[in-house]
Design a protein around this motif. Structure first.
Motif, PDB file in Angstrom:
ATOM      1  N   MET A   1       0.833  -1.200   0.000  1.00  0.00           N
ATOM      2  CA  MET A   1       0.000   0.000   0.000  1.00  0.00           C
ATOM      3  C   MET A   1       0.874   1.258   0.000  1.00  0.00           C
ATOM      4  O   MET A   1       2.057   1.203   0.348  1.00  0.00           O
ATOM      5  N   SER A   2       0.284   2.379  -0.391  1.00  0.00           N
ATOM      6  CA  SER A   2       0.994   3.645  -0.411  1.00  0.00           C
ATOM      7  C   SER A   2       0.044   4.746   0.043  1.00  0.00           C
ATOM      8  O   SER A   2      -1.149   4.513   0.245  1.00  0.00           O
ATOM      9  N   ARG A   3       0.572   5.948   0.189  1.00  0.00           N
ATOM     10  CA  ARG A   3      -0.239   7.071   0.660  1.00  0.00           C
ATOM     11  C   ARG A   3      -0.616   7.975  -0.509  1.00  0.00           C
ATOM     12  O   ARG A   3       0.170   8.173  -1.439  1.00  0.00           O
ATOM     13  N   ALA A   4      -1.799   8.576  -0.417  1.00  0.00           N
ATOM     14  CA  ALA A   4      -2.236   9.549  -1.411  1.00  0.00           C
ATOM     15  C   ALA A   4      -3.289  10.448  -0.787  1.00  0.00           C
ATOM     16  O   ALA A   4      -4.054  10.010   0.080  1.00  0.00           O
ATOM     17  N   VAL A   5      -3.321  11.701  -1.203  1.00  0.00           N
ATOM     18  CA  VAL A   5      -4.395  12.590  -0.767  1.00  0.00           C
ATOM     19  C   VAL A   5      -5.634  12.288  -1.595  1.00  0.00           C
ATOM     20  O   VAL A   5      -5.568  12.230  -2.830  1.00  0.00           O
ATOM     21  N   ARG A   6      -6.747  12.074  -0.922  1.00  0.00           N
ATOM     22  CA  ARG A   6      -8.003  11.745  -1.593  1.00  0.00           C
ATOM     23  C   ARG A   6      -9.129  12.638  -1.081  1.00  0.00           C
ATOM     24  O   ARG A   6      -9.139  13.035   0.087  1.00  0.00           O
ATOM     25  N   LEU A   7     -10.072  12.937  -1.976  1.00  0.00           N
ATOM     26  CA  LEU A   7     -11.256  13.700  -1.630  1.00  0.00           C
ATOM     27  C   LEU A   7     -12.464  12.788  -1.767  1.00  0.00           C
ATOM     28  O   LEU A   7     -12.701  12.225  -2.841  1.00  0.00           O
ATOM     29  N   ALA A   8     -13.215  12.636  -0.676  1.00  0.00           N
ATOM     30  CA  ALA A   8     -14.455  11.867  -0.736  1.00  0.00           C
ATOM     31  C   ALA A   8     -15.613  12.754  -1.190  1.00  0.00           C
ATOM     32  O   ALA A   8     -16.662  12.268  -1.601  1.00  0.00           O
ATOM     33  N   SER A   9     -15.412  14.076  -1.117  1.00  0.00           N
ATOM     34  CA  SER A   9     -16.393  15.041  -1.616  1.00  0.00           C
ATOM     35  C   SER A   9     -15.628  16.266  -2.090  1.00  0.00           C
ATOM     36  O   SER A   9     -14.490  16.496  -1.669  1.00  0.00           O
ATOM     37  N   PHE A  10     -16.223  17.044  -2.969  1.00  0.00           N
ATOM     38  CA  PHE A  10     -15.577  18.263  -3.428  1.00  0.00           C
ATOM     39  C   PHE A  10     -15.818  19.376  -2.410  1.00  0.00           C
ATOM     40  O   PHE A  10     -16.848  19.421  -1.739  1.00  0.00           O
ATOM     41  N   GLY A  11     -14.829  20.275  -2.296  1.00  0.00           N
ATOM     42  CA  GLY A  11     -14.939  21.355  -1.324  1.00  0.00           C
ATOM     43  C   GLY A  11     -13.590  22.000  -1.082  1.00  0.00           C
ATOM     44  O   GLY A  11     -12.676  21.911  -1.913  1.00  0.00           O
ATOM     45  N   GLY A  12     -13.439  22.624   0.075  1.00  0.00           N
ATOM     46  CA  GLY A  12     -12.207  23.319   0.412  1.00  0.00           C
ATOM     47  C   GLY A  12     -11.172  22.404   1.036  1.00  0.00           C
ATOM     48  O   GLY A  12     -11.298  21.174   1.011  1.00  0.00           O
ATOM     49  N   VAL A  21      -3.706   3.674  -0.262  1.00  0.00           N
ATOM     50  CA  VAL A  21      -4.239   3.222  -1.545  1.00  0.00           C
ATOM     51  C   VAL A  21      -3.286   2.180  -2.133  1.00  0.00           C
ATOM     52  O   VAL A  21      -2.094   2.144  -1.784  1.00  0.00           O
ATOM     53  N   PRO A  22      -3.764   1.350  -3.048  1.00  0.00           N
ATOM     54  CA  PRO A  22      -2.854   0.402  -3.698  1.00  0.00           C
ATOM     55  C   PRO A  22      -1.779   1.132  -4.505  1.00  0.00           C
ATOM     56  O   PRO A  22      -2.020   2.218  -5.054  1.00  0.00           O
ATOM     57  N   VAL A  23      -0.607   0.538  -4.581  1.00  0.00           N
ATOM     58  CA  VAL A  23       0.458   1.102  -5.410  1.00  0.00           C
ATOM     59  C   VAL A  23       0.066   0.921  -6.877  1.00  0.00           C
ATOM     60  O   VAL A  23      -0.224  -0.198  -7.312  1.00  0.00           O
ATOM     61  N   PRO A  24       0.022   2.009  -7.668  1.00  0.00           N
ATOM     62  CA  PRO A  24      -0.372   1.876  -9.075  1.00  0.00           C
ATOM     63  C   PRO A  24       0.701   1.168  -9.886  1.00  0.00           C
ATOM     64  O   PRO A  24       1.891   1.168  -9.512  1.00  0.00           O
ATOM     65  N   ASP A 100       2.401   9.107  -2.893  1.00  0.00           N
ATOM     66  CA  ASP A 100       3.710   8.457  -2.912  1.00  0.00           C
ATOM     67  C   ASP A 100       4.125   8.060  -4.325  1.00  0.00           C
ATOM     68  O   ASP A 100       5.321   8.069  -4.653  1.00  0.00           O
ATOM     69  N   PHE A 101       3.144   7.684  -5.159  1.00  0.00           N
ATOM     70  CA  PHE A 101       3.431   7.243  -6.525  1.00  0.00           C
ATOM     71  C   PHE A 101       2.452   7.878  -7.505  1.00  0.00           C
ATOM     72  O   PHE A 101       1.266   8.039  -7.196  1.00  0.00           O
TER      73      PHE A 101
END
Length: 307
Positions: A1-12, A21-24, A100-101
């Motif tokens: 696994m790796s780290r990534a910034v994710r948005l579950a909803s749009f906003g500020g 998240v899985p490594v791509p 991360d990737f």
């Protein structure tokens, strides 16, 4: 696994979260980059602020965040030539760079899906600021085509695009007047611009500073600089905007930058002819604080996330 910034909803910035998240995997014609630094831009939070805007950029939930990156090639897909694991690179990955990737096309001259070799002498933090700001400044300056006989007024000169635009115009031999707050005057002088305060009366202040006149103008924020330039007699075809549409005035964006523009910017940095001020760097865990500072629109230089 790796780290990534994710948005579950749009906003500020409050919707930004670091997720596992899985490594791509790199597919044919692609490379996977282990990201070491990701640069932030106003467009990062603008295009994820609401669903309608996000849709115009082809984004859907769950979405990532950030576009500019630098790092090291980690995996090479089938058919890729010219890049190998271990190569230092930089580029753009639309709304997914703070991770991360990232996986991008190796052929890359398409804005926000591209990868370029990082020259020796350019550190990763600096390389991670070049894609959006550098491309946009290059495209805008191509519209104006400044030279030694020009006096160019640049509105928002201390921002993420402005730091490139001021220096590129100066490298072309032009005199540059840059708008900003009173507190940014020294910073603008360091870039090579003559500072002028924005706000009511801008045209009069520019006249006093440049009685010989202004020959071109670039508005990096809204329309105030456009209005002042018109008042000063600058023809519309020598005015350019990046953040507003004005009838009769050409606009520019990073996608319009000439082929090779990013590589040329990196070469200028490596040769110490172009300086990219880093206003602040944040660890990945402080992405919300970094985005809040970027969204304040008073950053002098660039903000970078360290991974």
């Amino acid at each position: 696994m790796s780290r990534a910034v994710r948005l579950a909803s749009f906003g500020g910035p409050e919707v930004l979260a670091v997720r596992e998240v899985p490594v791509p995997e790199a597919g044919p014609g692609q490379v996977r980059v282990r990201v070491t630094a990701a640069g932030l831009n106003p467009m990062d939070w603008i295009m994820t602020a609401d669903a309608d805007t996000a849709a115009r950029f082809g984004l859907s939930l769950p979405a990532g965040f950030g576009t500019d990156f630098a790092g090291v090639v980690d995996e090479v897909g089938a058919g890729v030539t010219g890049l190998s694991a271990g190569d230092r690179v930089f580029g753009g990955a639309l709304s997914r760079a703070v991770a991360d990737f990232v996986v991008v096309d190796a052929a890359g001259e398409i804005a926000a899906n591209e990868v370029h070799r990082t020259p020796d002498g350019v550190d990763d933090r600096t390389a991670a600021t070049l894609s959006i700001g550098g491309r946009t400044a290059s495209a805008a300056l191509a519209v104006l085509d400044p030279g030694p006989d020009d006096t160019v007024l640049i509105g928002g000169a201390g921002g993420g695009v402005g730091v490139f635009a001021v220096q590129l115009a100066r490298l072309a031999g032009a005199r540059v007047l840059g708008t900003g707050s009173a507190g940014s005057a020294d910073f603008l002088r360091e870039l090579g611009a003559e500072p002028v305060a924005y706000g009511d009366g801008l045209a009069d202040r520019v006249r006093a500073l440049a009685p010989g006149g202004v020959t071109a103008a670039l508005d990096l924020h809204g329309t105030e600089t456009v209005q002042a330039a018109r008042e000063l007699g600058v023809p519309d075809d020598r005015i350019c905007t990046i953040a507003a549409l004005v009838d009769g005035v050409p606009g520019a964006n990073g996608a319009n930058a000439a082929p090779g523009a990013l590589d040329e910017l990196a070469r200028l940095v490596a040769a110490d002819r172009l300086r990219v001020p880093i206003a602040a760097s944040y660890p990945l865990e402080q992405i919300r604080s970094a985005a809040e500072r970027q969204a304040g629109r008073h950053v002098q230089g660039k903000i970078v996330i360290d991974l």
